[in-house]
Write a protein that holds these residues in place. Structure first.
Motif, short mmCIF file in Angstrom:
data_model
loop_
_atom_site.label_atom_id
_atom_site.label_comp_id
_atom_site.label_asym_id
_atom_site.label_seq_id
_atom_site.Cartn_x
_atom_site.Cartn_y
_atom_site.Cartn_z
N VAL A 11 -24.16 31.05 62.57
CA VAL A 11 -24.00 29.63 62.27
C VAL A 11 -24.47 29.33 60.86
O VAL A 11 -23.81 28.60 60.10
CB VAL A 11 -24.76 28.78 63.30
CG1 VAL A 11 -24.91 27.35 62.82
CG2 VAL A 11 -24.04 28.80 64.63
N GLN A 12 -25.59 29.91 60.50
CA GLN A 12 -26.13 29.67 59.17
C GLN A 12 -25.16 30.15 58.09
O GLN A 12 -24.92 29.46 57.09
CB GLN A 12 -27.48 30.39 59.03
CG GLN A 12 -28.24 29.99 57.79
CD GLN A 12 -29.66 30.55 57.81
OE1 GLN A 12 -30.08 31.11 58.82
NE2 GLN A 12 -30.37 30.37 56.71
N ALA A 13 -24.58 31.33 58.29
CA ALA A 13 -23.63 31.86 57.31
C ALA A 13 -22.42 30.96 57.19
O ALA A 13 -21.95 30.64 56.08
CB ALA A 13 -23.22 33.28 57.71
N ALA A 14 -21.89 30.51 58.32
CA ALA A 14 -20.72 29.63 58.29
C ALA A 14 -21.06 28.32 57.59
O ALA A 14 -20.25 27.80 56.81
CB ALA A 14 -20.23 29.37 59.72
N ALA A 15 -22.25 27.79 57.85
CA ALA A 15 -22.65 26.53 57.24
C ALA A 15 -22.73 26.67 55.72
O ALA A 15 -22.36 25.75 54.98
CB ALA A 15 -23.99 26.07 57.80
N GLN A 16 -23.20 27.83 55.26
CA GLN A 16 -23.29 28.05 53.82
C GLN A 16 -21.91 28.00 53.18
O GLN A 16 -21.69 27.35 52.15
CB GLN A 16 -23.95 29.41 53.56
CG GLN A 16 -24.26 29.64 52.09
CD GLN A 16 -25.28 28.63 51.58
OE1 GLN A 16 -26.32 28.43 52.20
NE2 GLN A 16 -24.96 27.96 50.49
#
Lengths: 213, 213
Positions: A67-72
DNA sequence: CGATGATTGAACTCATGGGTACAAGCTATT
DNA sequence: AATAGCTTGTACCCATGAGTTCAATCATCG
């Protein structure tokens, strides 16, 4: 060269990790956290299940990291979309273009899936708030407020409270989408996005615009 | 009287069903669909597990029914909040009051939980879209558009496209909430809601207002 | 009071899926 | 060639929880 070869090694490991995180996001987006199984994530990433556990400790960290990677990615795309506001020739047209671009990004698959996942699991993963929300919508609003402040100083807008102006502009743009896209389940064609952007900018400029565009 | 007594019987059964649906919504809101277990729902409703299955076929229908019931309550509250717009004395003040009331309803626990649940499970329960979204946001926007159309005919607004005006007013009101409430996890105090409503109405009237409030 | 039907608690079945163990194969450095 | 470290497939253990069964109990109605 050992450096090159070690590079390829670490590159290979990083690539594998990357593939796992992307596959994980795809599967979580498709099924939700609880319904997604690690076996399916492994299949989506093209690796074996133990390999997943070799890179990420457990399902929860897998979720957080993906999720964090996608949000970035999503945040970077949106910040880039604000660039034209730095040197706008025709301000009205530029605002419409930027608004339209933001709507396109807001309605793309990854963005919708990310929003759904966050709403869904925010109670189970409250730490995602700090990681994602603060670095997502908040930073976009800040960046937009910076642009509006500059334009106000240049006499081309009347946004004395640029934070509030940015907040309302984003609300005018994205607010109508929630209902129209039926919570991200319906695709909205580009013509409709154009209409929405034009309507939003018209209302925005009625409040914050000046005589000379 | 047999009618009264049969009433009490059906009342008792209906009450039990009602208690189960309310308990179910509470538990689903707390844990999400997958993490919620029927045993906990039964405990929350104060009944035994087989009783739950006696009233509702399975966990999925339990979810659908409880969400639908909650959505009905939420919609009714919002429609009621629009009432003052029927005979506004001071239009500006009435709009601010109605806006503030809508924000209060938008940020209350049941409403936030419902929104989270819908976003979370909309892919697993696509039929909820028709049941809830169409009868929720859409009907609120319609009802608000009706009010704005009347006010425009009376010469007190300039909302030639009342649907769009209603859409933008709701966006101006509720859009900023998503970021500020951190997806419904933070409580916003009433003073802040007042500020938001005032700012939204100011921008709204700059576009759609007339000289005489 | 007796009968009908809902409720209860407890135990049970069964499917799902997280996480691990292990033996075999692959890759890259020495 | 040889060693060390990943990766792979398979098989396994184990916890969780949906849904059911059943005998016992309770409430309501005739």
């Amino acid at each position: 060269m050992s450096t090159i070869e070690s590079m390829t090694i670490t590159r290979g490991q990083a690539d594998r990790r990357q593939a796992i995180l992307e596959g994980a996001f795809t599967v979580f987006a498709r099924r939700g956290y609880a319904q997604a199984c690690v076996k399916e994530v492994a299949a989506e990433a093209g690796v074996a299940k133990p390999t997943v556990y070799n890179h990420l400790n457990d399902k929860a960290t897998l979720f957080r990291q993906s999720v964090q990677a996608a949000a970035q990615v999503v945040l970077d795309e949106r910040l880039a979309a604000l660039e034209p506001l730095k040197e706008p020739d025709d301000l009205h047209a530029t605002l419409e273009d930027v608004g339209h671009r933001l709507l396109q990004l807001h309605t793309d698959d990854r963005s919708c899936a990310l929003r759904r996942l966050l709403y869904a699991e925010i109670t189970q993963f409250p730490d995602l708030i700090d990681i994602v929300v603060e670095n997502g919508p908040h930073r976009l609003t800040q960046a937009l407020a910076d642009r509006l402040a500059r334009l106000t100083l240049a006499g081309r807008l009347r946004a004395n409270d640029p934070d509030q102006a940015a907040e309302q502009l984003i609300a005018l743009l994205t607010g109508p989408l929630e209902a129209r896209s039926r919570m991200g389940t319906r695709q909205i064609d580009d013509a409709e996005l154009h209409q929405l952007a034009r309507a939003a900018i018209r209302t925005f400029l009625a409040t914050f615009g000046t005589a000379d565009g």
